[in-house]
Design a protein around this motif. Structure first.
Motif, PDB file in Angstrom:
ATOM      1  N   UNK A 106       0.953  18.904 -19.990  1.00 49.72           N
ATOM      2  CA  UNK A 106       2.264  18.356 -20.292  1.00 49.72           C
ATOM      3  C   UNK A 106       2.614  18.548 -21.767  1.00 49.72           C
ATOM      4  N   UNK A 107       1.644  18.310 -22.645  1.00 49.25           N
ATOM      5  CA  UNK A 107       1.894  18.527 -24.067  1.00 49.25           C
ATOM      6  C   UNK A 107       2.195  19.979 -24.381  1.00 49.25           C
ATOM      7  N   UNK A 108       1.480  20.888 -23.727  1.00 47.62           N
ATOM      8  CA  UNK A 108       1.718  22.309 -23.968  1.00 47.62           C
ATOM      9  C   UNK A 108       3.098  22.736 -23.456  1.00 47.62           C
ATOM     10  N   UNK A 109       3.484  22.218 -22.297  1.00 48.97           N
ATOM     11  CA  UNK A 109       4.794  22.587 -21.739  1.00 48.97           C
ATOM     12  C   UNK A 109       5.927  22.043 -22.599  1.00 48.97           C
ATOM     13  N   UNK A 110       5.780  20.822 -23.070  1.00 49.79           N
ATOM     14  CA  UNK A 110       6.842  20.222 -23.884  1.00 49.79           C
ATOM     15  C   UNK A 110       6.940  20.846 -25.273  1.00 49.79           C
ATOM     16  N   UNK A 111       5.919  21.586 -25.687  1.00 51.78           N
ATOM     17  CA  UNK A 111       5.998  22.274 -26.980  1.00 51.78           C
ATOM     18  C   UNK A 111       6.785  23.579 -26.901  1.00 51.78           C
ATOM     19  N   UNK A 121     -14.569  33.578 -22.754  1.00 49.91           N
ATOM     20  CA  UNK A 121     -13.704  33.930 -23.865  1.00 49.91           C
ATOM     21  C   UNK A 121     -13.619  35.439 -24.050  1.00 49.91           C
ATOM     22  N   UNK A 122     -14.673  36.153 -23.699  1.00 49.91           N
ATOM     23  CA  UNK A 122     -14.619  37.619 -23.781  1.00 49.91           C
ATOM     24  C   UNK A 122     -13.734  38.197 -22.675  1.00 49.91           C
ATOM     25  N   UNK A 123     -13.798  37.608 -21.472  1.00 49.31           N
ATOM     26  CA  UNK A 123     -12.988  38.116 -20.366  1.00 49.31           C
ATOM     27  C   UNK A 123     -11.526  37.733 -20.525  1.00 49.31           C
ATOM     28  N   UNK A 124     -11.273  36.525 -21.044  1.00 50.23           N
ATOM     29  CA  UNK A 124      -9.903  36.056 -21.228  1.00 50.23           C
ATOM     30  C   UNK A 124      -9.731  35.698 -22.695  1.00 50.23           C
ATOM     31  N   UNK A 125      -9.428  36.652 -23.547  1.00 56.03           N
ATOM     32  CA  UNK A 125      -9.275  36.335 -24.971  1.00 56.03           C
ATOM     33  C   UNK A 125      -8.083  35.436 -25.217  1.00 56.03           C
ATOM     34  N   UNK A 126      -8.179  34.649 -26.248  1.00 60.91           N
ATOM     35  CA  UNK A 126      -7.121  33.694 -26.605  1.00 60.91           C
ATOM     36  C   UNK A 126      -6.095  34.398 -27.482  1.00 60.91           C
ATOM     37  N   UNK A 127      -5.232  35.174 -26.823  1.00 60.86           N
ATOM     38  CA  UNK A 127      -4.205  35.915 -27.548  1.00 60.86           C
ATOM     39  C   UNK A 127      -3.078  34.975 -27.968  1.00 60.86           C
ATOM     40  N   UNK A 128      -2.475  35.304 -29.092  1.00 61.36           N
ATOM     41  CA  UNK A 128      -1.339  34.512 -29.571  1.00 61.36           C
ATOM     42  C   UNK A 128      -0.116  34.839 -28.733  1.00 61.36           C
ATOM     43  N   UNK A 129       0.551  33.777 -28.280  1.00 60.60           N
ATOM     44  CA  UNK A 129       1.721  33.936 -27.420  1.00 60.60           C
ATOM     45  C   UNK A 129       2.971  33.628 -28.237  1.00 60.60           C
ATOM     46  N   UNK A 182      -3.176  29.396 -23.817  1.00 57.26           N
ATOM     47  CA  UNK A 182      -4.335  28.894 -24.577  1.00 57.26           C
ATOM     48  C   UNK A 182      -4.866  27.563 -24.044  1.00 57.26           C
ATOM     49  N   UNK A 183      -3.966  26.663 -23.662  1.00 58.35           N
ATOM     50  CA  UNK A 183      -4.400  25.371 -23.124  1.00 58.35           C
ATOM     51  C   UNK A 183      -5.043  25.550 -21.759  1.00 58.35           C
ATOM     52  N   UNK A 184      -4.522  26.446 -20.966  1.00 57.95           N
ATOM     53  CA  UNK A 184      -5.109  26.719 -19.653  1.00 57.95           C
ATOM     54  C   UNK A 184      -6.528  27.263 -19.802  1.00 57.95           C
ATOM     55  N   UNK A 185      -6.722  28.141 -20.774  1.00 56.78           N
ATOM     56  CA  UNK A 185      -8.065  28.658 -21.039  1.00 56.78           C
ATOM     57  C   UNK A 185      -9.009  27.540 -21.457  1.00 56.78           C
ATOM     58  N   UNK A 186      -8.521  26.634 -22.291  1.00 55.19           N
ATOM     59  CA  UNK A 186      -9.340  25.510 -22.726  1.00 55.19           C
ATOM     60  C   UNK A 186      -9.736  24.624 -21.555  1.00 55.19           C
ATOM     61  N   UNK A 237       8.039  31.697 -18.436  1.00 52.51           N
ATOM     62  CA  UNK A 237       8.130  30.889 -19.653  1.00 52.51           C
ATOM     63  C   UNK A 237       6.940  29.947 -19.779  1.00 52.51           C
ATOM     64  N   UNK A 238       6.718  29.125 -18.749  1.00 58.41           N
ATOM     65  CA  UNK A 238       5.673  28.099 -18.844  1.00 58.41           C
ATOM     66  C   UNK A 238       4.283  28.711 -18.808  1.00 58.41           C
ATOM     67  N   UNK A 239       4.020  29.562 -17.831  1.00 53.82           N
ATOM     68  CA  UNK A 239       2.670  30.121 -17.676  1.00 53.82           C
ATOM     69  C   UNK A 239       2.212  30.882 -18.923  1.00 53.82           C
TER      70      UNK A 239
END
Length: 313
Positions: free
Chosen positions: A198-203, A302-310, A233-237, A226-228
Motif C-alpha cells: 500500500x505504501x509503495x502504491x501510494x507513492x 537478487x541475481x535473477x531479479x535485479x533491483x533496477x531503478x524504475x 522493488x517492494x515486491x522483490x523485498x 503503472x502499479x506493477x
C-alpha cells in the motif's frame, strides 16, 4: 565623456571576501556529533546481534552441551554430522507448505493493497482489519488457533452452522496440520505485506492515473502498466522476506503442535537439539547452515531479479 567618468566605468567592483574557515574545534565537533548519536544503537546492535553470531559460530566447532563450562574443540565434526544426517534436512519439506502459503499471502496482500489504494468506501476500516493480526502477539495467536482447530472447536462449530459436519482432526495428520498452520501464518503476516504494498502504491504520482484514465485505461491496465512496475522493488523485498521466513518458521508451529504430527521445522529441530538433547554445538552448526542457506537464496534471487531503478515519470 570625461576621464573621471571613464575611470569609474572601468573600475572593477572587488569580490566579496571569502568566509573564514571554521575553527578546528568546530570542525571536530561537527565530525564527532553524528557518531555520538550512533554510539547507543551501534552498541546494542553489536551486543545483541553480531556478538551472538560470533559466539554461535565459535560454538559450532565444539561439543558444548550448553551447561558445562568446559569446551572441547571438535573441528568440522558438527558440520559433517549436519550434512550426513538425512533427518536433519528432511524437515525442510515442511517449509514447502509455508512457501506456498507465502505465495498466496503475497497475492492477497497485493490485491487488497491495489483495491484499497483507490477511493473505496470504509477503506480505512478495512486497512485496520487487515493489519490488526500483525499487531497481536504470536504466542496469543498460537493459543487462539489451537482452540480454533481442535476437535469440536470453533472451526467445527462454524462448519456445523452451514450444515457441514465433520470429525476431521485438523491437527491430526501431517498434511492437514501443516496446511492449517500455514493458513494461520497467512492470516497473521498478510497485514505486513499489505502495508508494504500500500505504501509503495501510494507513492506513485497520481497524475499517472489521471493520464491513464484520459487515455481510456481501465483498472487492470493501470495495475499492469503503472502499479506493477512502480512497486517492483517492494515486491522483490517481500519475496525475499517470504522465502527466508518460510525457511525459518518457528513461532506458530512450536506453540500449536510443538513440532509433533510432522510439523517440525528446521528451527524447532535446532532448538530441540540445543535445549532438549543438550547438543548446543551441533545446534549452532545447524543454525549457521540455515543462515548460509538463507543468504544463498537471497543472493540467487537478487541475481535473477535485479533491483533496477524504475522511473515512471
Amino acid at each position: 565623456m570625461t576621464d573621471t567618468t571613464q575611470k569609474a566605468a572601468v573600475e572593477v567592483i572587488p569580490a566579496a571576501p571569502a568566509p573564514a574557515p571554521a575553527p578546528r574545534r568546530t570542525r571536530v565537533r561537527r565530525g564527532v556529533t553524528p557518531w555520538l548519536f550512533l554510539i547507543a544503537p551501534l552498541a546494542l546492535l553489536i551486543t545483541f546481534t553480531y556478538a551472538p553470531i560470533v559466539n554461535m559460530l565459535a560454538y559450532s566447532f565444539t561439543d558444548w552441551d550448553g551447561v558445562s563450562p568446559a569446551l572441547r574443540y571438535t573441528g568440522a565434526e558438527n558440520y559433517q554430522e549436519v550434512f550426513t544426517r538425512p533427518d536433519l534436512f528432511e524437515v525442510f519439506w515442511v517449509s514447502g507448505y509455508y512457501l506456498a502459503a507465502s505465495a498466496v499471502q503475497i497475492v492477497l496482500a497485493l490485491y487488497f493493497a491495489t483495491v484499497l489504494s483507490f477511493n473505496v468506501r470504509f477503506r480505512n476500516f478495512f486497512k485496520g482489519v487487515l493489519f490488526f493480526p500483525y499487531l497481536i502477539n504470536g504466542v496469543a495467536i498460537g493459543f487462539v488457533f489451537l482452540y480454533f482447530f481442535q476437535d469440536g472447536g470453533t472451526l467445527d462449530s462454524v462448519l456445523s452452522l452451514v450444515g457441514v459436519h465433520t470429525d476431521h482432526a485438523w491437527l491430526g495428520t501431517p498434511a492437514s496440520a501443516n496446511t492449517s498452520l500455514a493458513g494461520v501464518s497467512v492470516w497473521r503476516y498478510l497485514g505486513l505485506n499489505f502495508v508494504l504494498f500500500l505504501g509503495a502504491i501510494q507513492s506513485i504520482p497520481g497524475e499517472l492515473y489521471e493520464a491513464a484514465e484520459l487515455d481510456g485505461a481501465n483498472r487492470w491496465h493501470q495495475f499492469r502498466y503503472i502499479i506493477a512496475p512502480g512497486i517492483k522493488p517492494v515486491l522483490t523485498l517481500t519475496v525475499i522476506l517470504s522465502i527466508s521466513g518460510s525457511l525459518s518458521v518457528f513461532e506458530i508451529p512450536y506453540i500449536m503442535t510443538g513440532g509433533a504430527t510432522g510439523t517440525e521445522t528446521f528451527v524447532i529441530q535446532t532448538v530441540n537439539l540445543a535445549f532438549r538433547f543438550n547438543k548446543t554445538g551441533l545446534a549452532s552448526a545447524a543454525a549457521v547452515v540455515l543462515l548460509l542457506i538463507i543468504l544463498l537464496v537471497t543472493w540467487v534471487q537478487r541475481r535473477l531479479v535485479p533491483d533496477d531503478k524504475v522511473d515512471l515519470v
